[in-house]
Write an enzyme that holds these catalytic residues in place. Structure first.
Site, PDB file in Angstrom:
ATOM      1  CD  GLU A 199     -61.650  29.086  37.302  1.00  0.00           C
ATOM      2  OE1 GLU A 199     -60.388  28.999  37.040  1.00  0.00           O
ATOM      3  OE2 GLU A 199     -62.286  30.421  37.157  1.00  0.00           O
TER       4      GLU A 199
ATOM      5  CD  GLU B 155     -62.957  32.771  40.318  1.00  0.00           C
ATOM      6  OE1 GLU B 155     -62.334  33.266  39.533  1.00  0.00           O
ATOM      7  OE2 GLU B 155     -62.909  31.965  41.202  1.00  0.00           O
TER       8      GLU B 155
HETATM    9  O1  AHR Z   1     -59.721  35.302  40.643  1.00  0.00           O
HETATM   10  C1  AHR Z   1     -58.433  34.773  40.166  1.00  0.00           C
HETATM   11  C2  AHR Z   1     -58.505  33.214  39.879  1.00  0.00           C
HETATM   12  O2  AHR Z   1     -59.364  33.185  38.633  1.00  0.00           O
HETATM   13  C3  AHR Z   1     -59.438  32.272  40.674  1.00  0.00           C
HETATM   14  O3  AHR Z   1     -58.325  31.591  41.634  1.00  0.00           O
HETATM   15  C4  AHR Z   1     -59.860  31.227  39.795  1.00  0.00           C
HETATM   16  O4  AHR Z   1     -60.679  30.443  40.159  1.00  0.00           O
HETATM   17  C5  AHR Z   1     -59.766  31.704  38.421  1.00  0.00           C
HETATM   18  O5  AHR Z   1     -59.126  31.216  37.333  1.00  0.00           O
END
Ligand code: AHR
Length: 507
Positions: free
Chosen positions: A182, A310
């Site tokens: 991210e 994710e």
């Molecule tokens: O999964 C929790 C968080 O969500 C992670 O650290 C990040 O990559 C995302 O914003």
């Protein structure tokens, strides 16, 4: 692929002989981050007074016992946002000499008592492959290359020897490496512009492939259908320059990472929200196709696919990451997770890997306490997908009424319909067909004409008293109920607000 037509009479036709894309098992991968109670007390809990729960390495036996049957293929680590200030060298060698550091992502003190060697030991015990995400925040390329050498080095070199001195003579052969996490986010330490990220990612990718041509690199995309995705894919989905490298043309990046979290307090918005991410996968795949065509990649080169590393149901308002990100999931969330997994299965031609975020305690289907574990509502669809939905995607036609209310994101119905039911079907290597059907309707069961099933069908159904019911505080309100159904009846009734798996042996 699911085709859909509007109809007041629900009907599902499955075509068991119409095999579509193979499903990569890696779509059932997991994710562990140094965040809240994910690592400490989640998987590593040496000070737990309940000694029977902990093995000699400090690992939670109950957590490993719960996760092992899922046959999780890959585990992403150590973050997430945590990566952006993580220096891996702090987490190796004797524990007493490892420095404690400030973790700027989540505002914690990181003791570094759990690091690379402990993760490798844990992931090996689980039976999964490691996937390490690199520090694109405060880290530099040298540090990243040293990590690669520590993990995979076989020569008589400093960091490979350091690994050997730490008691690990054999290389870990880590194949999957994330080129940052991210990096586009304003919450990120050293947030970057897309142009700067793309330039940096290419240079890091080149160096990684020179040091170890067997690694697979995961580019940091965003949500799949954004200007960031367009730019970084166009600039980085490239063949490795042949000049001077003396190697065959290789992809510089092997997968493109995108992320998505969905949530709403309103049931229909909540449960249908992952359908927006299905569109994002399609758009992102189009961007990869375009880059592949325009950037001179060879037709017989493997085309990068998506690494949805994710995904989950997560509301920051309910469960802020700065407070450990612990969600209490409802039955409605279980329907959303089933929809997420239907999406990943339906998109199996485009998705190579996907990681539920996260695997323990933090926005997770599995929670620990000092005394044991709780399987949340979302555990059950997740478990049944991991067990049954493998092999190939097969064609299905769904006919149903359509939900006409608001969606989240609001644009979903600008690009697709939102039926009251959602479905995917798979045919595994043993000839077993499994279909997952979600009935979103809060008031109506769906009396459905079911065509294509054979013989006696095993039924696994997940539902509950109402859509807000949870499994926390030791109560298992939502579980899997097993039954059988004689397919010659031709009509199956899907309970209101439910997830149902139908499974049969094909002739
Ligand atoms: O999964 C929790 C968080 O969500 C992670 O650290 C990040 O990559 C995302 O914003």
């Amino acid at each position: 692929m699911t085709t859909f037509s509007r109809s007041p009479t629900p009907a599902i036709t499955v075509f068991p002989t119409h095999k579509l894309s193979p499903i990569n098992r890696k779509i059932y991968s997991g994710f562990l981050e140094h965040l809240g109670r994910c690592i400490y007390t989640g998987i590593y809990d040496p000070t737990n007074p309940n000694k029977s729960l902990i093995d000699e390495r400090g690992f939670r036996r109950d957590v490993l016992a719960a996760l092992k049957p899922l046959d999780i293929p890959v585990m992403r680590y150590p973050g997430g946002n945590f990566c952006a200030t993580y220096h891996w060298k702090d987490g190796i060698g004797p524990r007493a000499s490892r420095p404690a550091r400030c973790d700027l992502a989540w505002g914690n003190v990181e003791t570094n008592h759990f690091g690379t060697d402990e993760f490798m030991e844990w992931v090996t015990e689980l039976g999964a492959e490691p996937f390490l995400c690199l520090n694109f925040g405060t880290g530099d390329l040298d540090e990243a290359l040293h990590w690669l050498e520590y993990c995979n080095g076989t020569e008589d070199t400093y960091w490979a020897n350091q690994r050997r001195r730490n008691g690990h003579p054999e290389p870990y052969n880590v194949k999957y490496w994330g080129l940052g996490n991210e990096v586009w986010g304003p919450w990120q330490i050293n947030q970057m512009k897309k142009e700067d990220y793309a330039e940096r990612a290419i240079q890091w990718a080149k160096a990684f492939k020179l040091q170890d041509p067997n690694v697979e690199l995961i580019l940091c995309g965003k949500e799949g259908a954004t200007g960031w995705d367009l730019h970084v894919i166009k600039e980085c989905v490239l063949p490795q320059a042949k000049d001077g490298l003396g190697q065959e043309a290789l992809n510089l990046v092997d997968m493109v990472s995108i992320h998505g979290y969905t949530a709403s307090e309103e049931h229909y918005e909540n449960a249908t929200a992952p359908l927006g991410n299905e569109r994002a996968i399609e758009v992102c795949t189009g961007l990869i196709d375009l880059a592949f065509a325009e950037n001179g990649l060879l037709v017989d080169q493997k085309k990068p696919k998506i690494c949805f590393d994710e995904w989950n149901v997560w509301s920051w308002e309910r469960a802020p990451g700065s407070k450990g990100g612990e969600e209490t999931y409802t039955l409605s969330d279980a329907l959303a997770v089933a929809t997420w997994l239907n999406v990943l299965v339906r998109q199996s031609a485009n998705v190579e890997m996907a990681c539920i975020a996260q695997s323990v305690n933090v926005i997770s289907p599995l929670m620990t306490s000092v005394d044991g574990i709780t399987r949340q509502t979302t555990w059950w669809p997740y478990e049944l997908f991991c067990r049954f939905m493998r092999g190939h995607l097969v064609a299905v036609n769904l006919a149903s009424e359509v939900y006409e209310g608001p969606t989240k994101p609001a644009w979903i119905r600008a690009v697709r319909e939102t039926p009251f039911m959602d479905v995917s079907a798979t045919l595994d290597e043993d000839g077993c067909l499994t279909m997952c059907v979600v009935n979103y309707h809060l008031e109506e069961e769906m009396e459905t004409i079911l065509t294509g099933a054979q013989g006696i069908v095993s039924v696994y159904s997940i539902t509950g008293e109402h859509h807000r019911v949870t499994n926390m505080e030791g109560k298992q309100e939502v579980e899997v109920k097993e039954a059988e159904w004689d397919s010659s009846k031709g009509v199956f009734v899907f309970p209101k607000c439910s997830v149902t798996f139908l499974r049969w042996k094909t002739a």
